[in-house]
Motif scaffolding. Structure first.
Motif, short mmCIF file in Angstrom:
data_model
loop_
_atom_site.label_atom_id
_atom_site.label_comp_id
_atom_site.label_asym_id
_atom_site.label_seq_id
_atom_site.Cartn_x
_atom_site.Cartn_y
_atom_site.Cartn_z
N ILE A 1 1.89 7.02 -6.53
CA ILE A 1 1.01 8.01 -7.12
C ILE A 1 1.54 9.47 -6.84
CG2 ILE A 1 -1.28 9.12 -6.65
CD1 ILE A 1 -2.09 5.79 -6.17
N SER A 2 2.08 9.28 -5.45
CA SER A 2 2.99 10.70 -4.98
C SER A 2 3.88 10.95 -6.13
CB SER A 2 3.28 10.65 -3.56
OG SER A 2 3.91 11.91 -3.36
N LYS A 3 4.64 9.93 -6.46
CA LYS A 3 5.85 10.28 -7.33
C LYS A 3 5.42 10.79 -8.66
CE LYS A 3 9.40 8.02 -10.02
NZ LYS A 3 9.76 6.83 -10.42
N GLN A 4 4.38 10.19 -9.24
CA GLN A 4 3.68 10.67 -10.44
C GLN A 4 2.97 12.07 -10.29
OE1 GLN A 4 0.69 7.54 -11.32
NE2 GLN A 4 1.98 6.14 -11.94
N GLU A 5 2.51 12.48 -9.15
CA GLU A 5 2.06 13.60 -8.94
C GLU A 5 3.11 14.64 -8.83
OE1 GLU A 5 -0.25 13.79 -5.25
OE2 GLU A 5 -2.00 12.59 -6.41
N GLN B 1 0.96 -1.09 0.03
CA GLN B 1 0.13 -0.09 0.04
C GLN B 1 0.77 1.12 0.04
OE1 GLN B 1 -2.60 -0.24 3.22
NE2 GLN B 1 -3.78 -2.05 2.54
N THR B 2 1.79 1.27 0.76
CA THR B 2 2.66 2.38 0.95
C THR B 2 3.57 2.58 -0.52
OG1 THR B 2 3.00 1.92 3.13
CG2 THR B 2 5.02 3.50 2.13
N ILE B 3 3.89 1.46 -1.07
CA ILE B 3 4.54 1.59 -2.47
C ILE B 3 3.85 2.18 -3.61
CG2 ILE B 3 5.59 0.21 -4.26
CD1 ILE B 3 6.87 -1.45 -2.30
N GLU B 4 2.32 1.79 -3.36
CA GLU B 4 1.45 2.46 -4.24
C GLU B 4 1.14 3.87 -4.06
OE1 GLU B 4 -0.14 1.06 -6.93
OE2 GLU B 4 0.91 -0.79 -6.61
N THR C 1 6.67 23.41 -4.27
CA THR C 1 6.98 22.02 -5.17
C THR C 1 8.26 21.32 -4.28
OG1 THR C 1 5.96 22.63 -6.88
CG2 THR C 1 7.50 20.66 -7.21
N ASN C 2 9.17 22.13 -4.08
CA ASN C 2 10.46 21.67 -3.40
C ASN C 2 10.34 21.10 -2.06
OD1 ASN C 2 13.51 21.15 -3.40
ND2 ASN C 2 13.27 22.69 -1.82
N ASP C 3 9.32 21.87 -1.16
CA ASP C 3 8.95 21.47 0.03
C ASP C 3 7.89 20.34 0.01
OD1 ASP C 3 10.14 23.75 1.14
OD2 ASP C 3 8.21 24.70 1.16
N GLU C 4 7.23 19.95 -0.77
CA GLU C 4 6.41 18.66 -0.95
C GLU C 4 7.53 17.56 -1.31
OE1 GLU C 4 3.51 19.18 -3.99
OE2 GLU C 4 2.21 20.54 -2.53
N TYR C 5 8.56 17.60 -2.30
CA TYR C 5 9.66 16.97 -2.54
C TYR C 5 10.20 16.41 -1.34
CZ TYR C 5 13.68 14.71 -4.49
OH TYR C 5 14.83 13.87 -4.82
N MET D 1 15.28 9.73 -5.78
CA MET D 1 13.59 9.20 -5.45
C MET D 1 13.30 8.26 -6.61
SD MET D 1 12.44 10.65 -2.50
CE MET D 1 10.87 10.31 -2.93
N GLU D 2 13.73 8.40 -7.67
CA GLU D 2 13.64 7.27 -8.78
C GLU D 2 14.25 5.76 -8.20
OE1 GLU D 2 13.96 6.66 -13.41
OE2 GLU D 2 14.53 8.53 -12.63
N GLU D 3 15.65 5.82 -7.83
CA GLU D 3 16.17 4.61 -7.38
C GLU D 3 15.50 4.12 -6.33
OE1 GLU D 3 20.70 5.85 -9.00
OE2 GLU D 3 19.99 6.44 -6.85
N VAL D 4 15.08 4.86 -5.51
CA VAL D 4 14.55 4.48 -4.00
C VAL D 4 13.21 3.73 -4.41
CG1 VAL D 4 13.59 5.13 -1.81
CG2 VAL D 4 15.58 6.08 -2.73
#
Length: 554
Positions: free
Chosen positions: A181-185, A174-177, A385-389, A530-533
Motif C-alpha cells: 500500500i505504501s508503495k502504491q501511495e 501484514q508488513t508486505i501488504e 516525497t524523497n524523504d518519505e521514500y 524498491m520494486e525488486e525488493v
C-alpha cells in the motif's frame, strides 16, 4: 530448502539410538553437554587447575561437534573436573550435541559408564547430553546447568518453532501488504509529482515563449519609438530653423524700426528746435507788433498757432512711449516661445520613453517572481516525497536485516557497505604462516580488525582526483605508503578488498565513516530498487503460505 532442513527434527544414526530417545523425553534447552573426569593438577598453592574452555572447545571443534562455548566448572578447590559444552539453539545444534554424546557412548565413556564408576579405573573424560535428571539433581554441576536454561521435549520445541514461524509469516504478510500500500501511495505521489513537473515545464516553456515574444515586441516598439523620435527631432530642427529665420527677420525689422524711431526722434528734436526758434521769432514779432501797435487779428493768429504746436509736441511724446512699449512686449513673446518649444520638443518624448520601459520591466519582474515561487513550491514537495521514500527504504532494510534466514538464498539481500570480507585475509595469512590453522585464523582476524579501523579513519584518504579524460573522478593513489605496504605484505587480493571497502564507505557514508546497511542486488552487483525488493517479499510470502498449507494437509 536449507531453511526447511534446519527446522526438521534430526534423524538419528541408528535404530538403537532411536529406541533410547523417548518421544516426550525432556532435554535441557538451550542444548548443553556435560564433560566429566577432565584431568586436573594441583598447583603449589593447593588449587586445582585444568584445561581452559577455549582449549576444550578447539578439541571438540576438531572432532566435528561444533560447540559454541565450553565453560569449565570451578568450586572452592579450583577446577572441578567438569565442564559444560554449549551448542547452538537450533536443531543443527541438537544434531551436534547427539553426535557429541554418541562419540562418548561408542567409546564406553557415556553417562551410564560414569555412573557405574568406570571413571575410577581410567583418566579419560566422559561426556553426555544434559537431560531432566541432570537438571533436577543437586550439586554444583546441576546448579550451573540450571542457569538461564529450561527443560523441553523435542515436540514442544518443534511446536514452539512452528508457532513462531506462523506468527512470522502472518507478520510478514501484514508488513508486505502495508509496504505494498505504501508503495502504491508513493507511486501515486511520484506520478502526481511527475505530472506537476511536466505541467510546470510546459508552463515554463509558455512563459519563456511569451517573454521572448514580449521582448521582440518591445524591441520593435523601441525601434519604432526611436524612429518616431528621430523624425520628431528632424521636424523640430526644421521648425527651429523656421523660427530662427522668423526671429532673425523680426530682429531685422525691429532694428529697422529702431533706426526709424531714432531718425524720427532726431527729426522731432530738430522740429522742436525749429519751433522753438520760430516761437522766439514770433515773440519778437509780437513785441515789434505791440511796439508798432499792430492790428489785434495778427496777435490772435500767433496765439492759436502756439497752442497747436504744443498739442503736436504732446502727441509725438505719446507716440514714442507707445512704440517703445510694443517693442518690449514683442521681445518678451519671442523669449517665451523659444523656451516653450525647447521644453516640448525634447523633455516630453524622453519622459514617455522612460515610462514605457519602466512599465515593461515591472511586468517581466512580476512574471519571473511568480515562476520562481512555483518552482520553490515544487522543489519543497519533491523533497518531502524523497524523504518519505528514504524512510520506507530504511524500514525495509531493518525488516530485511532482521529476517536473514528467510532471504539468505535470494538475489536481494542486505549488504554492509564498507565492511571488510575476512576471506582474503585468511587466505593470505595461511599462505604466509604455513603453520597451524588456528594461529593463521587468529592473526587474520587481528589484521582484518586493524584495517577496519584504518578504513574508518576519516583522515586517511588514499585517493586523488583524475581529470585526464575531461571528467573529474577519484582514483586510487598508487603512491599511498599504507597501500603499498599492504600489497607487498599480504598480496593483491587483500589490497583490492581494502580499496573496495574504502570506496564503498566514501560513497555511502563519507562523513560518518562507519558501515551502513543497503539492499543489494548480488546477482547484478548493484543497489536494489524498491520494486525488486517488493517482488522478492511477495515471492517469500507465497512460498511461506504454500509451506503452511502443505503442513496443514499432512
Amino acid at each position: 530448502m536449507k531453511n526447511e532442513q534446519k527446522q526438521k527434527p534430526p534423524v538419528e544414526d541408528s535404530p538403537a539410538e532411536t529406541s533410547k530417545m523417548k518421544k516426550n523425553e525432556k532435554f535441557v534447552w538451550p542444548w548443553v553437554g556435560i564433560v566429566a573426569n577432565i584431568p586436573t593438577e594441583v598447583e603449589k598453592s593447593g588449587r586445582r587447575v585444568g584445561k581452559s574452555g577455549s582449549a576444550l572447545r578447539d578439541e571438540l571443534i576438531q572432532k566435528g561437534f561444533n560447540p559454541t562455548r565450553v565453560q569449565p566448572i570451578w568450586n572452592f578447590k579450583g577446577h572441578s573436573g567438569f565442564a559444560l559444552v554449549e551448542f547452538s539453539r537450533d536443531f543443527e545444534g541438537f544434531e551436534n550435541a547427539m553426535k557429541f554424546e554418541s562419540s562418548y557412548l561408542s567409546d564406553r565413556h557415556g553417562k551410564k559408564d560414569w555412573e557405574n564408576g568406570s571413571h575410577l579405573r581410567d583418566d579419560k573424560p566422559y561426556g553426555w547430553v544434559a537431560r531432566e535428571d541432570d537438571y533436577n539433581r543437586s550439586g554444583i554441576v546441576s546448579k550451573e546447568v540450571r542457569k538461564k536454561r529450561d527443560l523441553k521435549s523435542l515436540s514442544q520445541i518443534q511446536e514452539e518453532d512452528e508457532r513462531k514461524m506462523n506468527q512470522l509469516v502472518e507478520n510478514m504478510a501484514q508488513t508486505i501488504e502495508m509496504k505494498k500500500i505504501s508503495k502504491q501511495e508513493l507511486e501515486h505521489k511520484v506520478n502526481e509529482t511527475s505530472r506537476v513537473l511536466k505541467s510546470l515545464e510546459l508552463h515554463s516553456a509558455q512563459l519563456n515563449q511569451i517573454y521572448k515574444e514580449e521582448a521582440e515586441k518591445m524591441q520593435m516598439n523601441l525601434q519604432e519609438q526611436y524612429k518616431q523620435i528621430l523624425l520628431g527631432h528632424e521636424k523640430s530642427l526644421s521648425a527651429l530653423e523656421r523660427k530662427r529665420v522668423e526671429l532673425e527677420e523680426r530682429a531685422r525689422q525691429i532694428d529697422i524700426n529702431e533706426a526709424e524711431m531714432e531718425k524720427s526722434r532726431r527729426e522731432r528734436e530738430m522740429n522742436q528746435k525749429a519751433m522753438w526758434e520760430q516761437n522766439e521769432a514770433n515773440k519778437e514779432a509780437m513785441n515789434l507788433a505791440e511796439k508798432h501797435q499792430a492790428s489785434s487779428s495778427l496777435v490772435g493768429l500767433f496765439k492759436e498757432k502756439e497752442k497747436l504746436h504744443k498739442k503736436i509736441m504732446e502727441m509725438e511724446a505719446k507716440l514714442n512711449e507707445t512704440q517703445e512699449l510694443e517693442l518690449e512686449i514683442e521681445n518678451l513673446k519671442r523669449n517665451t516661445n523659444v523656451k516653450k518649444y525647447m521644453v516640448g520638443s525634447d523633455g516630453d518624448a524622453e519622459y514617455m520613453e522612460k515610462m514605457a520601459l519602466a512599465k515593461t520591466q515591472m511586468e517581466l519582474e512580476a512574471r519571473e517572481t511568480a515562476l520562481h515561487e512555483k518552482m520553490m513550491a515544487l522543489s519543497q514537495k519533491e523533497r518531502v516525497t524523497n524523504d518519505e521514500y528514504q524512510d520506507a527504504r530504511k524500514e525495509m532494510i531493518l525488516f530485511w536485516n532482521g529476517n536473514e534466514d528467510l532471504v539468505c538464498e535470494e538475489k536481494i539481500r542486505v549488504k554492509r557497505m564498507g565492511q571488510l570480507n575476512p576471506e582474503p585475509f585468511l587466505t593470505a595469512l595461511k599462505r604466509k604462516l604455513r603453520g597451524s590453522k588456528a594461529k593463521a585464523d587468529e592473526r587474520a582476524m587481528e589484521v582484518c580488525s586493524m584495517w577496519e579501523a584504518q578504513i574508518g579513519d576519516v583522515q586517511w584518504h588514499p585517493f586523488k582526483v583524475d581529470d585526464s579524460d575531461g571528467k573529474a573522478k577519484n582514483v586510487v593513489d598508487k603512491k599511498d605508503l599504507k597501500l603499498i605496504k599492504l600489497r607487498n605484505e599480504y598480496g593483491e587480493e587483500v589490497y583490492n578488498e581494502v580499496v573496495r571497502a574504502k570506496q564503498e564507505l566514501l560513497e555511502y557514508n563519507a562523513s560518518g565513516s562507519y558501515v551502513t546497511l543497503e539492499l543489494w542486488n548480488f546477482e547484478e552487483n548493484r543497489k536494489a530498487t524498491m520494486e525488486e525488493v517488493t517482488d522478492v517479499m511477495l515471492k517469500i510470502r507465497k512460498d511461506l503460505v504454500a509451506k503452511k498449507n502443505k503442513r496443514k494437509r499432512r
